[in-house]
Design an enzyme around this catalytic site. Structure first.
Site, PDB file in Angstrom:
ATOM      1  N   LEU A   1       0.837  -1.209   0.000  1.00  0.00           N
ATOM      2  CA  LEU A   1       0.000   0.000   0.000  1.00  0.00           C
ATOM      3  C   LEU A   1       0.872   1.260   0.000  1.00  0.00           C
ATOM      4  CD1 LEU A   1      -2.765  -1.167   2.507  1.00  0.00           C
ATOM      5  CD2 LEU A   1      -2.786  -1.282   0.021  1.00  0.00           C
TER       6      LEU A   1
ATOM      7  N   ASP B   1       3.472   5.034  -7.351  1.00  0.00           N
ATOM      8  CA  ASP B   1       3.092   5.278  -5.961  1.00  0.00           C
ATOM      9  C   ASP B   1       3.193   6.765  -5.606  1.00  0.00           C
ATOM     10  OD1 ASP B   1       3.103   2.556  -6.099  1.00  0.00           O
ATOM     11  OD2 ASP B   1       4.993   2.309  -5.031  1.00  0.00           O
TER      12      ASP B   1
HETATM   13  C1  GLA Z   1       5.345  -1.086  -6.643  1.00  0.00           C
HETATM   14  C2  GLA Z   1       6.211   0.003  -7.278  1.00  0.00           C
HETATM   15  C3  GLA Z   1       5.441   0.737  -8.374  1.00  0.00           C
HETATM   16  C4  GLA Z   1       4.767  -0.229  -9.347  1.00  0.00           C
HETATM   17  C5  GLA Z   1       4.025  -1.345  -8.596  1.00  0.00           C
HETATM   18  C6  GLA Z   1       3.508  -2.408  -9.522  1.00  0.00           C
HETATM   19  O1  GLA Z   1       4.295  -0.500  -5.929  1.00  0.00           O
HETATM   20  O2  GLA Z   1       6.644   0.916  -6.317  1.00  0.00           O
HETATM   21  O3  GLA Z   1       6.310   1.631  -9.039  1.00  0.00           O
HETATM   22  O4  GLA Z   1       5.689  -0.744 -10.263  1.00  0.00           O
HETATM   23  O5  GLA Z   1       4.840  -1.964  -7.623  1.00  0.00           O
HETATM   24  O6  GLA Z   1       2.487  -1.897 -10.308  1.00  0.00           O
END
Ligand code: GLA
Length: 345
Positions: free
Chosen positions: A107, A155
């Protein structure tokens, strides 16, 4: 005393996983849980940091943040160093950090921490309204170069640009963002912990990223989102599956946006299931604990359920129709506002 607090929310990615570093599409939203950082200007030449969740502290020379630290300290060192290197006026400071997101939960506790540190340090430097896209890139650099996780921009962008009641459709080829209203009526989106934590720095994440780079090189494309189905089919396993996942996941993002606009939540559920199956079968990002949790939610009547974030553990997202009660260990997630200053200097 000059002091400022900033809150960085975690995020749930509704759909569009492992597409950000492949120039594709995602549909995340900011959530209510996250990390709060209070930055207070102090005398001297040091940064003093306190992580209340771990009852740990740290102290280092502002002019020389050490490289190679582990855990939360690497984020603090990296944010201070990268902000200063980018020309921001970071001074001696005391940083108090407290969060409501477990590490390795999928998360985005990492982005929440980076973003809260960034907003607090910038506000203390007199920059209360920074360029949020530039800050997202700086946070991502910290993760890549100071923490050792080759993550993309999903994120940080969700945490910084999310808006209340909306998901954010992000096109990572252009960094164009569009707000998509999330109107669930009596339906709920919930997260459930698979019981397994993941590390983006040491798990399968960096390996997947390297495989995608190799597939793009073989196909002669800049990112896998530019690949074709024929190109994917020409590759050896497991690269073929990686490309097929990216192409089908990009399509699912826009199908989800259309279904949300049409209020067709059954279809959203089916798309979540399809995303999970692709992440498991084509991307090899699942684990037995993740599969057990997804199966449990499906048998309880979820309209769809899938791993969120990097995978290899972490949380499961499920969409529950009105007649299905929220399981005891589930936590409802609602699209909330993006990162913000909570008190001003
Ligand atoms: C993690 C990474 C993101 C993305 C997701 C997969 O959360 O931090 O940059 O690559 O995995 O979608």
């Amino acid at each position: 005393m000059t002091s400022v607090s900033a809150f960085g929310p975690g995020r749930v990615n509704l759909i569009g996983e492992h597409t950000d570093y492949n120039g594709g599409l995602s549909l995340p939203f900011a959530i209510d849980d996250g990390v709060m950082v209070t930055a207070t200007a102090i005398a001297g030449d040091r940064v003093e940091a306190f992580a209340y969740d771990f009852e740990e502290q740290d102290s280092f020379l502002l002019a020389d943040p050490p490289r190679g630290a582990e855990g939360w300290r690497a984020f603090v060192h990296g944010m201070v160093a990268e902000l200063a290197a980018a020309g921001h006026a970071v001074g001696p400071v005391r940083l108090e950090i407290a969060g409501t997101l477990a590490q390795g939960s999928g998360l985005s506790s990492s982005a929440a921490l980076e973003v809260a540190l960034g907003l607090a340090l910038l506000a203390l430097a007199g920059e209360e309204d920074p360029d949020r896209r530039a800050l997202a890139r700086l946070c991502s650099r910290v993760e890549n170069e100071w923490v050792g996780a080759q993550t993309g921009l999903l994120d940080q962008t969700a945490s910084l640009l999310g808006t209340d009641g909306h998901a954010l459709r992000i096109d990572f080829a252009t960094m164009e963002t569009t707000s998509v209203p999330i109107d669930l009526g009596d339906w709920r989106l919930v997260t459930v912990d698979s019981g397994e934590t993941h590390s983006l720095a040491t798990g399968g994440y960096n390996e997947r990223r390297a495989e995608c780079a190799e597939a793009a090189r073989l196909l002669g494309v800049a990112t896998l989102s530019e690949a074709t189905a024929e190109g994917a089919a020409s590759l050896p396993d497991p690269l073929r599956g990686r490309v097929e996942h990216v192409l089908s996941e990009n399509a699912r993002v826009d199908e989800t946006v259309s279904a949300l606009h049409a209020g067709d939540l059954e279809t959203v559920g089916r798309l979540l299931d399809a995303s999970h199956a692709s992440l498991r079968d084509q991307y090899d990002a699942s684990t037995p604990a993740v599969e057990r949790t997804v199966s449990r939610l499906t048998s309880l009547g979820a309209a769809g359920a899938r791993m969120v974030g990097g995978g290899f553990g972490g949380h499961i997202l499920a969409l529950l129709p009105p007649d299905i009660p929220t399981p005891e260990d589930a936590h409802e997630v609602i699209p909330g506002p993006g990162a913000r200053i909570v008190t001003t200097p």
